[in-house]
Scaffold this motif. Structure first.
Motif, PDB file in Angstrom:
ATOM      1  N   LEU A  21      62.422 -27.053  31.488  1.00  0.00           N
ATOM      2  CA  LEU A  21      61.179 -27.521  32.095  1.00  0.00           C
ATOM      3  C   LEU A  21      61.374 -28.816  32.886  1.00  0.00           C
ATOM      4  O   LEU A  21      60.475 -29.213  33.629  1.00  0.00           O
ATOM      5  N   TYR A  22      62.536 -29.467  32.723  1.00  0.00           N
ATOM      6  CA  TYR A  22      62.771 -30.746  33.389  1.00  0.00           C
ATOM      7  C   TYR A  22      63.978 -30.653  34.327  1.00  0.00           C
ATOM      8  O   TYR A  22      64.846 -31.519  34.334  1.00  0.00           O
ATOM      9  N   ASP A  25      64.472 -29.540  40.345  1.00  0.00           N
ATOM     10  CA  ASP A  25      63.417 -28.970  41.192  1.00  0.00           C
ATOM     11  C   ASP A  25      62.036 -29.309  40.643  1.00  0.00           C
ATOM     12  O   ASP A  25      61.122 -29.670  41.382  1.00  0.00           O
ATOM     13  N   HIS A  26      61.876 -29.201  39.319  1.00  0.00           N
ATOM     14  CA  HIS A  26      60.582 -29.531  38.717  1.00  0.00           C
ATOM     15  C   HIS A  26      60.272 -31.014  38.842  1.00  0.00           C
ATOM     16  O   HIS A  26      59.110 -31.401  39.067  1.00  0.00           O
ATOM     17  N   ARG A  28      61.306 -32.960  41.264  1.00  0.00           N
ATOM     18  CA  ARG A  28      61.009 -33.247  42.667  1.00  0.00           C
ATOM     19  C   ARG A  28      59.610 -32.790  43.053  1.00  0.00           C
ATOM     20  O   ARG A  28      58.923 -33.465  43.823  1.00  0.00           O
ATOM     21  N   THR A  29      59.170 -31.670  42.521  1.00  0.00           N
ATOM     22  CA  THR A  29      57.846 -31.137  42.860  1.00  0.00           C
ATOM     23  C   THR A  29      56.751 -31.598  41.911  1.00  0.00           C
ATOM     24  O   THR A  29      55.585 -31.265  42.112  1.00  0.00           O
ATOM     25  N   GLY A  30      57.109 -32.349  40.857  1.00  0.00           N
ATOM     26  CA  GLY A  30      56.108 -32.851  39.934  1.00  0.00           C
ATOM     27  C   GLY A  30      55.531 -31.801  39.006  1.00  0.00           C
ATOM     28  O   GLY A  30      54.375 -31.914  38.591  1.00  0.00           O
ATOM     29  N   ARG A  31      56.299 -30.774  38.684  1.00  0.00           N
ATOM     30  CA  ARG A  31      55.822 -29.714  37.801  1.00  0.00           C
ATOM     31  C   ARG A  31      56.249 -29.899  36.351  1.00  0.00           C
ATOM     32  O   ARG A  31      56.062 -29.013  35.532  1.00  0.00           O
ATOM     33  N   CYS A  32      56.829 -31.039  36.017  1.00  0.00           N
ATOM     34  CA  CYS A  32      57.257 -31.286  34.641  1.00  0.00           C
ATOM     35  C   CYS A  32      56.037 -31.536  33.758  1.00  0.00           C
ATOM     36  O   CYS A  32      55.072 -32.187  34.182  1.00  0.00           O
ATOM     37  N   PRO A  33      56.037 -31.032  32.546  1.00  0.00           N
ATOM     38  CA  PRO A  33      54.908 -31.297  31.642  1.00  0.00           C
ATOM     39  C   PRO A  33      54.861 -32.767  31.272  1.00  0.00           C
ATOM     40  O   PRO A  33      55.894 -33.443  31.203  1.00  0.00           O
TER      41      PRO A  33
END
Length: 230
Positions: A21-22, A25-26, A28-33
């Motif tokens: 989850l980290y 790519d996540h 950079r795009t701010g999709r990390c929880p």
């Protein structure tokens, strides 16, 4: 070594369901929880319920254990007493195991040893704040010594630089030696000038010998054209 043989880590691998989850790519795009919120009430650790307002070193009574030493005590003396009691109870347990292994006193001695070890562990834990203070004091002393050594080395380098500069200044000539005649050698087309700082003035221009270069014919022609235009 075989190709399939891999190194064994002393620590368990991180949970991949969280590691995935980290990724970069996540991130950079701010999709990390988001990180979990801090615990405010209670939580479990090693099978025990921990309250946030509990003391770092909880008293024995709060853990349901019977205290074997008084409230006002000397840690050193109590630790020695507990250590002697552990040795005596261990010898008693060995005697019971030899003579009558099935005796009901065997589990009682084991429980007494368990309680003594808990008390010893508790007394040792009460030294943890003191150990933390001493560790911090030693760390600060080490940092202080390193800073003093750095300042001392810097002072020595600065003294060396000052010594080098002083030596350079001492090798420079005096001002009196600079107040002398300067001889300028010239080539054809330049002037030959001999001056003295204390005697030279504007009226000495008559002593200057000037040599003129011959004028090129093309330059003369251009000058004549410009004069005719004006």
């Amino acid at each position: 070594m075989t190709e399939n043989q891999q190194g064994v880590s002393s620590l368990p691998l991180p949970p991949m369901q969280y590691v995935n989850l980290y990724t970069d790519d996540h991130l950079r795009t701010g999709r990390c929880p988001p990180p979990p919120s801090p615990i405010k009430d209670t939580f479990q650790m090693f099978g025990q319920q921990i309250h946030m307002d509990d003391l770092i070193i909880r008293p024995l009574e709060s853990q349901g254990l019977r205290r074997l030493y008084p409230n006002n005590y000397n840690h050193k003396m109590e630790l020695k007493k507990i250590n002697h009691s552990i040795l005596i109870n261990f010898l008693d347990l060995l005697d019971i195991m030899i003579k009558s292994p099935d005796s009901p006193k065997r589990p009682e001695k084991i429980e007494d040893l368990n309680l003594l070890f808990i008390h010893m562990h508790h007394l040792i834990n009460e030294f943890r704040p003191h150990q933390a203070r001493e560790t911090l004091r030693v760390m600060m002393e080490v940092q202080k010594r390193q800073r003093l050594e750095t300042c001392e080395r810097f002072q020595k380098h600065m003294e060396k630089v000052q010594e080098v500069l002083q030596n350079c200044l001492s090798t420079l000539p005096d001002e009196s030696s600079l107040d002398s005649k300067l001889l300028v050698k010239t080539t054809p087309g330049n002037s030959s000038l001999v001056t003295n700082d204390s005697e030279t003035n504007i009226d000495d221009a008559t002593d200057i010998e000037i040599k003129e270069e011959p004028i090129d014919s093309r330059d003369q022609m251009m000058c004549d054209i410009v004069d005719s235009i004006n």
